[in-house]
Design a protein around this motif. Structure first.
Motif, mmCIF file in Angstrom:
data_model
loop_
_atom_site.group_PDB
_atom_site.id
_atom_site.type_symbol
_atom_site.label_atom_id
_atom_site.label_comp_id
_atom_site.label_asym_id
_atom_site.label_seq_id
_atom_site.Cartn_x
_atom_site.Cartn_y
_atom_site.Cartn_z
ATOM 1 N N GLY A 136 0.808 -1.237 -0.087
ATOM 2 C CA GLY A 136 -0.217 -0.031 0.084
ATOM 3 C C GLY A 136 0.872 1.290 -0.415
ATOM 4 O O GLY A 136 2.057 1.403 0.687
ATOM 5 N N ILE A 137 1.070 2.588 -0.842
ATOM 6 C CA ILE A 137 1.536 3.284 -1.028
ATOM 7 C C ILE A 137 1.265 4.409 -0.619
ATOM 8 O O ILE A 137 -0.227 4.735 -1.366
ATOM 9 C CB ILE A 137 1.574 3.330 -2.616
ATOM 10 C CG1 ILE A 137 3.178 2.308 -2.259
ATOM 11 C CG2 ILE A 137 3.073 4.471 -3.073
ATOM 12 C CD1 ILE A 137 3.091 2.213 -4.393
ATOM 13 N N GLU A 138 1.164 5.305 0.260
ATOM 14 C CA GLU A 138 0.516 6.210 0.254
ATOM 15 C C GLU A 138 1.212 7.585 -1.247
ATOM 16 O O GLU A 138 2.189 7.595 -1.251
ATOM 17 C CB GLU A 138 0.881 7.058 2.315
ATOM 18 C CG GLU A 138 2.783 7.432 1.877
ATOM 19 C CD GLU A 138 2.246 7.949 4.000
ATOM 20 O OE1 GLU A 138 2.137 7.293 4.619
ATOM 21 O OE2 GLU A 138 4.032 8.253 3.803
ATOM 22 N N ARG B 230 1.767 10.391 -3.731
ATOM 23 C CA ARG B 230 1.601 9.663 -5.874
ATOM 24 C C ARG B 230 3.356 9.416 -5.132
ATOM 25 O O ARG B 230 3.736 9.754 -6.560
ATOM 26 C CB ARG B 230 1.859 11.526 -5.899
ATOM 27 C CG ARG B 230 -0.421 12.253 -5.821
ATOM 28 C CD ARG B 230 0.178 13.100 -6.752
ATOM 29 N NE ARG B 230 -1.269 13.342 -6.146
ATOM 30 C CZ ARG B 230 -1.941 14.394 -6.815
ATOM 31 N NH1 ARG B 230 -1.722 14.538 -8.205
ATOM 32 N NH2 ARG B 230 -2.619 14.454 -6.852
ATOM 33 N N THR C 105 4.128 6.534 -5.954
ATOM 34 C CA THR C 105 3.899 5.108 -6.833
ATOM 35 C C THR C 105 5.250 4.861 -8.216
ATOM 36 O O THR C 105 5.861 4.379 -8.309
ATOM 37 C CB THR C 105 2.455 4.777 -7.515
ATOM 38 O OG1 THR C 105 1.396 4.940 -6.611
ATOM 39 C CG2 THR C 105 2.742 3.423 -8.097
ATOM 40 N N THR D 121 1.179 -3.701 -10.732
ATOM 41 C CA THR D 121 0.346 -2.265 -10.041
ATOM 42 C C THR D 121 -1.074 -3.071 -10.361
ATOM 43 O O THR D 121 -1.376 -3.476 -11.191
ATOM 44 C CB THR D 121 0.132 -1.155 -11.587
ATOM 45 O OG1 THR D 121 -0.378 -1.575 -12.648
ATOM 46 C CG2 THR D 121 1.729 -0.354 -11.181
ATOM 47 N N THR D 122 -2.151 -2.750 -9.759
ATOM 48 C CA THR D 122 -3.022 -3.445 -9.408
ATOM 49 C C THR D 122 -4.133 -2.509 -9.155
ATOM 50 O O THR D 122 -3.571 -1.595 -8.088
ATOM 51 C CB THR D 122 -3.491 -4.839 -8.869
ATOM 52 O OG1 THR D 122 -4.208 -5.342 -8.663
ATOM 53 C CG2 THR D 122 -2.693 -4.229 -7.030
ATOM 54 N N ASN D 123 -5.368 -2.730 -8.201
ATOM 55 C CA ASN D 123 -6.463 -1.807 -7.979
ATOM 56 C C ASN D 123 -6.909 -2.576 -6.968
ATOM 57 O O ASN D 123 -6.814 -3.562 -6.258
ATOM 58 C CB ASN D 123 -7.816 -2.025 -8.622
ATOM 59 C CG ASN D 123 -8.504 -3.116 -8.777
ATOM 60 O OD1 ASN D 123 -7.699 -4.030 -9.521
ATOM 61 N ND2 ASN D 123 -9.739 -3.481 -9.452
ATOM 62 N N ARG E 38 -7.312 -3.531 -2.611
ATOM 63 C CA ARG E 38 -6.553 -3.550 -1.390
ATOM 64 C C ARG E 38 -5.228 -2.278 -1.513
ATOM 65 O O ARG E 38 -4.786 -1.628 -0.560
ATOM 66 C CB ARG E 38 -6.603 -4.262 -0.684
ATOM 67 C CG ARG E 38 -5.592 -3.722 1.469
ATOM 68 C CD ARG E 38 -5.977 -5.333 2.427
ATOM 69 N NE ARG E 38 -5.172 -4.529 3.455
ATOM 70 C CZ ARG E 38 -5.505 -6.210 3.781
ATOM 71 N NH1 ARG E 38 -5.500 -6.872 4.077
ATOM 72 N NH2 ARG E 38 -4.529 -5.310 5.030
ATOM 73 N N TRP E 39 -4.286 -3.575 -2.230
ATOM 74 C CA TRP E 39 -3.033 -3.285 -2.898
ATOM 75 C C TRP E 39 -2.673 -2.024 -3.917
ATOM 76 O O TRP E 39 -3.496 -2.298 -5.196
ATOM 77 C CB TRP E 39 -2.414 -4.340 -2.730
ATOM 78 C CG TRP E 39 -2.807 -5.501 -1.299
ATOM 79 C CD1 TRP E 39 -3.541 -6.382 -1.075
ATOM 80 C CD2 TRP E 39 -1.986 -5.276 -0.315
ATOM 81 N NE1 TRP E 39 -3.599 -6.324 0.272
ATOM 82 C CE2 TRP E 39 -2.812 -5.641 0.752
ATOM 83 C CE3 TRP E 39 -0.849 -3.709 0.597
ATOM 84 C CZ2 TRP E 39 -2.834 -6.362 2.147
ATOM 85 C CZ3 TRP E 39 -0.485 -4.123 2.127
ATOM 86 C CH2 TRP E 39 -1.961 -5.427 2.626
ATOM 87 N N ASP E 40 -1.414 -1.458 -3.519
ATOM 88 C CA ASP E 40 -1.079 -0.492 -5.131
ATOM 89 C C ASP E 40 -0.674 -1.508 -6.118
ATOM 90 O O ASP E 40 -0.304 -1.514 -6.930
ATOM 91 C CB ASP E 40 -0.615 0.689 -4.701
ATOM 92 C CG ASP E 40 -2.042 1.380 -3.865
ATOM 93 O OD1 ASP E 40 -2.769 1.961 -4.565
ATOM 94 O OD2 ASP E 40 -1.166 1.536 -2.491
ATOM 95 N N VAL E 41 0.222 -2.171 -5.488
ATOM 96 C CA VAL E 41 1.389 -2.907 -6.123
ATOM 97 C C VAL E 41 2.008 -4.844 -5.660
ATOM 98 O O VAL E 41 1.862 -4.727 -4.239
ATOM 99 C CB VAL E 41 2.765 -2.203 -5.790
ATOM 100 C CG1 VAL E 41 4.009 -2.752 -6.715
ATOM 101 C CG2 VAL E 41 2.461 -0.813 -6.767
#
Length: 142
Positions: free
Chosen positions: A70-72, A74, A76, A94-96, A98-101
């Motif tokens: 999870g990335i806070e 911008r 990424t 990259t994904t949608n 709960r998790w960003d990566v």
């Protein structure tokens, strides 16, 4: 791409060295048609290449894991650059949700994996993480 193309690709994924004759029999079409379909799929970019998986490749990375991040903010793009610079990182996605990566990691030992995970958790912008060890792989897209 029609159903016959999908079946052809499935057969090639199972055995990329299958002869045109075997493919034709399996698909119920002529060798010429199968050859033309393969060439069309290659020309269109649907098939970008063929590969060989060696026994040594399959034995690589005895310890493998997936790390969800999870990335806070911008950060990424910066974090992806950092991740892709690590030798233990095999792929980043990259994904949608709960998790960003999602990061695929491979190491020789659990201790090495632990060090890589700790290093990644220290990246500025990592808000949370969760890691799962891969126990077995039944089919690889490699």
């Amino acid at each position: 791409m029609d159903d016959a193309d999908q079946r052809l690709i499935s057969m090639l994924r199972h055995d990329a060295r299958a002869s045109l004759s075997d493919l034709a029999i399996g698909l119920g079409m002529s060798r010429t048609t199968v050859r033309a379909r393969i060439e069309r799929l290659r020309a269109s970019g649907a098939i970008v290449g063929f590969t060989v998986v060696l026994r040594g490749d399959a034995a690589r990375d005895p310890v493998r894991g997936l790390m969800m991040l999870g990335i806070e903010g911008r950060g990424t793009d910066r974090i992806l650059r950092q991740l892709n610079g690590l030798s233990a990182v095999r792929a980043t996605h990259t994904t949608n949700g709960r998790w960003d990566v999602i990061v695929e990691i491979g190491t020789e030992t659990l201790e090495e994996l632990d060090k890589v995970l700790a290093q990644i958790r220290r990246f500025e912008g990592i808000a949370q993480s969760e890691t799962s060890l891969l126990l077995n792989t039944w089919k690889s897209g490699a």
